[in-house]
Design a protein around this motif. Structure first.
Motif, short mmCIF file in Angstrom:
data_model
loop_
_atom_site.label_atom_id
_atom_site.label_comp_id
_atom_site.label_asym_id
_atom_site.label_seq_id
_atom_site.Cartn_x
_atom_site.Cartn_y
_atom_site.Cartn_z
N ASP A 10 0.83 -1.21 0.00
CA ASP A 10 0.00 0.00 0.00
C ASP A 10 0.86 1.26 0.00
O ASP A 10 0.53 2.25 -0.65
CB ASP A 10 -0.92 0.00 1.22
CG ASP A 10 -1.99 -1.07 1.15
OD1 ASP A 10 -2.36 -1.46 0.03
OD2 ASP A 10 -2.44 -1.53 2.22
N THR A 277 -7.12 5.44 3.67
CA THR A 277 -8.12 5.54 2.60
C THR A 277 -7.45 5.91 1.29
O THR A 277 -7.75 5.33 0.23
CB THR A 277 -9.17 6.59 2.97
OG1 THR A 277 -9.80 6.22 4.20
CG2 THR A 277 -10.22 6.71 1.88
N HIS A 280 -5.49 2.87 -0.13
CA HIS A 280 -6.35 1.81 -0.67
C HIS A 280 -7.04 2.23 -1.96
O HIS A 280 -7.35 1.38 -2.81
CB HIS A 280 -7.38 1.40 0.37
CG HIS A 280 -6.78 0.74 1.58
ND1 HIS A 280 -7.35 0.79 2.82
CD2 HIS A 280 -5.63 0.03 1.72
CE1 HIS A 280 -6.57 0.13 3.68
NE2 HIS A 280 -5.53 -0.33 3.03
N SER A 281 -7.26 3.54 -2.11
CA SER A 281 -7.95 4.01 -3.32
C SER A 281 -6.98 4.38 -4.45
O SER A 281 -7.41 4.67 -5.57
CB SER A 281 -8.82 5.22 -2.99
OG SER A 281 -8.03 6.30 -2.52
#
Length: 400
Positions: A10, A277, A280-281
């Motif tokens: 990530d 967030t 992950h996006s």
């Protein structure tokens, strides 16, 4: 309460996204669109070495393969959407950022005067007024246009003649501005003749610029230590960046987290509260192989790149040939979220060839025929930027 952990996969994806390397390498690369890309990166480092293409051109090409060198030159010299100054090195910077460079100019004014009294030849300070008068009377000048009566040295950065040093000092401290380059040689003019007066008059107080630079660095890095924040623009001191992090952590604007390195170790960093967030996006980077400049912003901090990607890289331009591990100017290869190898190549424009001397895959990478095909496709694209139409692989080019 345990500190949250950002997993390495990530972290890589977020970091590449913030550096515009997770986007599909496509789309227009001229005018305001190119300006927005540079704004997203923060700046583009300049470098004179042109074995294939200069660093600033290759940085932009890696993200927009439609980019051509004239696009940046036009944006800089004709549209005046960029100005040239220093971050960690000479760079092209969006013009709207100019007010925050008053802080850098003020700090350079004192620092360089002290340094250059020891490093340069004597007499550069006595040339300030003469150099300013010459520029005022003659317009943009290069270093060869001033100090013609002064003894020339070797031409290296350590042996400038006094008027050349004065030009550089007056540029770094704000009285002069670089208007462009001829054969990569800087042309200097009076700042008031180049920069819009509203930008010259807009002088944020030092703390405002420190806040702006710390926030801008973190947002472009995704996560960082206070030292990495300070190093991004190379204007804010480590102590100032640490104080900024402490203040904004207490205010709830930042969180602490541990970022997993490629070897599984953890590194304590600061980030925005929505970092997970955002990670992950972030899009998954393309599986297409891309050639990166050694000065690409994703690689500029060598220690950070090694932690995140497990990729040890040192440029060997100044290493004697017999002591080089790879080559004079070797380009990292990016594929997906991984740095899969490095390539030694040179554009021989007189022969209309891009000659590949060697490719070294990383030790955990299996180099397949598919990867060779992907590399070949990228080299065809690189050839268009470099001005060559043929590719030649030297015997034994694939190295262990």
């Amino acid at each position: 309460m345990p500190v949250p952990i950002l997993k390495n996969a990530d972290a890589r994806r977020l970091f590449l996204d913030r550096h515009a390397l997770a986007d599909p390498p496509a789309g227009p690369a001229k005018g305001p669109i190119l300006g927005e890309l540079i704004k997203r990166l923060g700046f583009v480092q300049l470098d004179s070495i042109n074995t294939v293409a200069r660093a600033h051109d290759l940085i932009l090409f890696a993200r927009r393969p439609s980019f051509r060198c004239a696009d940046l030159k036009r944006l800089y010299e004709k549209d005046q959407a960029l100005f040239e100054h220093w971050t960690h090195d000479a760079a092209m910077i969006p013009m709207e950022f100019y007010p925050h460079w008053h802080l850098r100019q003020a700090r350079d004014a004192q620092k360089l005067k002290n340094q250059w009294r020891n490093w340069r030849r004597d007499g550069f300070e006595s040339q300030f007024e003469e150099v300013l008068r010459h520029v005022r009377d003659h317009g943009p000048v290069g270093s060869s246009d001033v100090g013609k009566h002064e003894k020339r040295g070797s031409g290296g950065w350590w042996d400038w003649h006094p008027s050349k040093t004065a030009l550089e000092y007056l540029w770094r401290s704000g009285a002069l501005t670089v208007t462009g380059r001829n054969a990569f040689q800087k042309q200097y003019d009076l700042t008031e003749r180049v920069i819009d007066q509203t930008l010259i008059d807009n002088r944020p107080d030092p703390q405002t610029s420190i806040n702006w630079k710390c926030a801008g660095a973190l947002d472009r890095l995704g996560f960082a230590t206070s030292g990495e924040i300070a190093a991004f623009w190379a204007t804010v001191t480590p102590a100032e960046a640490k104080a900024w992090c402490t203040e904004h952590l207490a205010a709830g604007d930042l969180i602490e987290l541990d970022v997993e390195s490629a070897d599984g170790s953890l590194r304590r960093c600061f980030a925005r509260p929505d970092v997970f967030t955002s990670a992950h996006s972030a899009p998954e980077p393309t599986n297409r192989i891309r050639v990166l400049s050694p000065f690409d912003p994703a690689l500029r901090d060598r220690a950070r790149a090694e932690r995140l990607f497990g990729f040890h890289y040192r440029i060997e331009v100044f290493t004697p040939e017999a002591k080089r591990n790879y080559g004079y100017y070797v380009f990292p290869l990016l594929q997906g979220r991984r740095l899969v190898g490095r390539i030694d190549m040179k554009a021989h424009r007189d022969l209309d060839k891009l000659i590949v001397r060697a490719v070294w895959p990383e030790k955990d990478i299996r180099w397949s025929d598919t990867r060779t095909q992907k590399l070949g496709a990228e080299l065809v694209r690189i050839g268009r930027l470099a001005g060559t139409s043929r590719i030649e692989f030297a015997d034994g080019w694939l190295r262990p």
